[in-house]
Design a protein around this motif. Structure first.
Motif, mmCIF file in Angstrom:
data_model
loop_
_atom_site.group_PDB
_atom_site.id
_atom_site.type_symbol
_atom_site.label_atom_id
_atom_site.label_comp_id
_atom_site.label_asym_id
_atom_site.label_seq_id
_atom_site.Cartn_x
_atom_site.Cartn_y
_atom_site.Cartn_z
ATOM 1 N N LYS A 63 0.828 -1.198 0.000
ATOM 2 C CA LYS A 63 0.000 0.000 0.000
ATOM 3 C C LYS A 63 0.868 1.256 0.000
ATOM 4 O O LYS A 63 1.859 1.341 0.722
ATOM 5 C CB LYS A 63 -0.917 0.016 1.233
ATOM 6 N N ARG A 64 0.477 2.226 -0.807
ATOM 7 C CA ARG A 64 1.246 3.464 -0.896
ATOM 8 C C ARG A 64 1.351 4.168 0.458
ATOM 9 O O ARG A 64 2.311 4.898 0.723
ATOM 10 C CB ARG A 64 0.599 4.403 -1.924
ATOM 11 N N GLU A 65 0.363 3.934 1.337
ATOM 12 C CA GLU A 65 0.393 4.567 2.650
ATOM 13 C C GLU A 65 1.636 4.206 3.443
ATOM 14 O O GLU A 65 2.071 4.982 4.307
ATOM 15 C CB GLU A 65 -0.858 4.163 3.452
ATOM 16 N N TYR A 66 2.209 3.037 3.161
ATOM 17 C CA TYR A 66 3.426 2.644 3.874
ATOM 18 C C TYR A 66 4.609 3.545 3.514
ATOM 19 O O TYR A 66 5.608 3.589 4.236
ATOM 20 C CB TYR A 66 3.798 1.202 3.527
ATOM 21 N N THR A 68 4.229 6.931 2.645
ATOM 22 C CA THR A 68 3.888 8.349 2.737
ATOM 23 C C THR A 68 3.694 8.832 4.168
ATOM 24 O O THR A 68 3.239 9.956 4.380
ATOM 25 C CB THR A 68 2.608 8.637 1.931
ATOM 26 N N GLY A 69 4.033 7.998 5.155
ATOM 27 C CA GLY A 69 3.869 8.411 6.543
ATOM 28 C C GLY A 69 4.820 9.527 6.930
ATOM 29 O O GLY A 69 5.818 9.791 6.259
ATOM 30 N N THR A 70 4.491 10.199 8.014
ATOM 31 C CA THR A 70 5.308 11.312 8.490
ATOM 32 C C THR A 70 5.981 10.948 9.807
ATOM 33 O O THR A 70 5.658 9.934 10.431
ATOM 34 C CB THR A 70 4.444 12.568 8.694
ATOM 35 N N GLY A 74 7.174 7.142 10.105
ATOM 36 C CA GLY A 74 6.886 7.198 8.673
ATOM 37 C C GLY A 74 8.141 7.082 7.836
ATOM 38 O O GLY A 74 8.161 6.378 6.814
ATOM 39 N N ARG A 78 9.034 3.956 5.284
ATOM 40 C CA ARG A 78 9.355 4.227 3.875
ATOM 41 C C ARG A 78 10.700 3.606 3.503
ATOM 42 O O ARG A 78 10.838 2.976 2.448
ATOM 43 C CB ARG A 78 9.369 5.742 3.635
ATOM 44 N N PRO A 88 5.372 0.506 -4.105
ATOM 45 C CA PRO A 88 4.134 1.160 -3.674
ATOM 46 C C PRO A 88 3.084 1.203 -4.778
ATOM 47 O O PRO A 88 3.395 1.467 -5.940
ATOM 48 C CB PRO A 88 4.604 2.582 -3.313
ATOM 49 N N ASP A 90 -1.235 2.417 -5.400
ATOM 50 C CA ASP A 90 -2.401 3.114 -4.869
ATOM 51 C C ASP A 90 -3.593 2.163 -4.873
ATOM 52 O O ASP A 90 -3.960 1.624 -5.918
ATOM 53 C CB ASP A 90 -2.705 4.341 -5.728
ATOM 54 N N THR A 92 -6.628 3.107 -3.436
ATOM 55 C CA THR A 92 -7.786 3.871 -3.014
ATOM 56 C C THR A 92 -8.678 4.319 -4.156
ATOM 57 O O THR A 92 -9.891 4.339 -4.040
ATOM 58 C CB THR A 92 -7.341 5.124 -2.228
#
Length: 223
Positions: A63-66, A68-70, A74, A78, A88, A90, A92
């Motif tokens: 998942k791209r969310e892995y 894009t974390g901060t 994060g 990444r 990665p 998407d 969604t």
């Protein structure tokens, strides 16, 4: 470099100690050229054990969310997913499935090993659930062979809901590669996918459930 370091030094020895993996059928993985590894899905740690035992570098879609974390976590996620061979995608938008299949196709066209869990999510009870058709769609489009893989014991090393890893015996079995001729008809792709999932269930000695795991909630026993 980092992939090999994680596999052989930083993480691999711990996984071997915890799971003492018993592996059969590695000779079924072609030494060169594109190949799809299709496995049942019991635990988050499944992908790590596949990467550990397969001699070639294995690539997964994540998942791209892995990526894009901060913050510190994060940045670590990444870095870890990048160096461990994750790509990665998407999941969604409306074009998410097409984007994922395109990414998998690029991996195979480059002669790589793409690993996937056709169920799309972890089994809630150890049984094998209906598979998504993306695996067979990519196999038919690229001509890459599909190696069916059964995992057991990973859900005891990495129990659902627990952050702690445990000692348990892991078994990983690689079946003979399958090739699928091109087929554009949806029902043929669906039938081939169902056949693959039933084979995974039979090889693992687990029951097959003709329903997507994400839509099925049960406390039924795993076998």
């Amino acid at each position: 470099m980092w992939y090999a370091l994680f596999k052989h030094v930083l993480l691999g020895p711990l996984l071997r100690l915890l799971g003492r993996p018993d592996v059969a059928g590695l000779e079924n993985i072609p030494r060169t050229g594109p190949v799809i590894i299709a496995a049942n899905h019991l635990a988050v740690i499944d992908s790590l054990y596949l990467a550990l035992v397969v001699p070639r570098r294995v690539t997964f879609l994540a998942k791209r969310e892995y990526f894009t974390g901060t913050g510190l976590r994060g940045r670590f996620n990444r870095w870890f997913y990048s160096v461990s061979g994750q790509v990665p995608v998407d999941r969604t938008g409306g074009d998410a499935a097409a984007s994922a299949l395109a990414a998998a196709t690029r991996i195979l066209e480059a002669g790589g090993v793409w690993a996937i869990h056709p169920e799309g999510t972890r089994s809630p009870d150890g049984r094998v659930y209906r598979g998504r058709t993306g695996t067979l769609r990519v196999a038919m489009a690229t001509g890459a062979p599909v190696v069916p893989v059964t995992l057991s014991g990973t859900d005891r090393v990495n129990p659902r809901g627990s952050r702690l890893l445990r000692f348990a015996k892991v078994r990983i079995e690689f079946g003979a590669p399958r090739r699928y001729p091109p087929a554009e008809q949806r029902h043929l792709v669906r039938a081939a996918t169902d056949e693959l999932m039933r084979e995974l269930a039979a090889r693992s000695g687990r029951r097959y459930v003709d329903r997507y795991a994400a839509t099925f909630h049960t406390s039924a026993p795993a076998r």
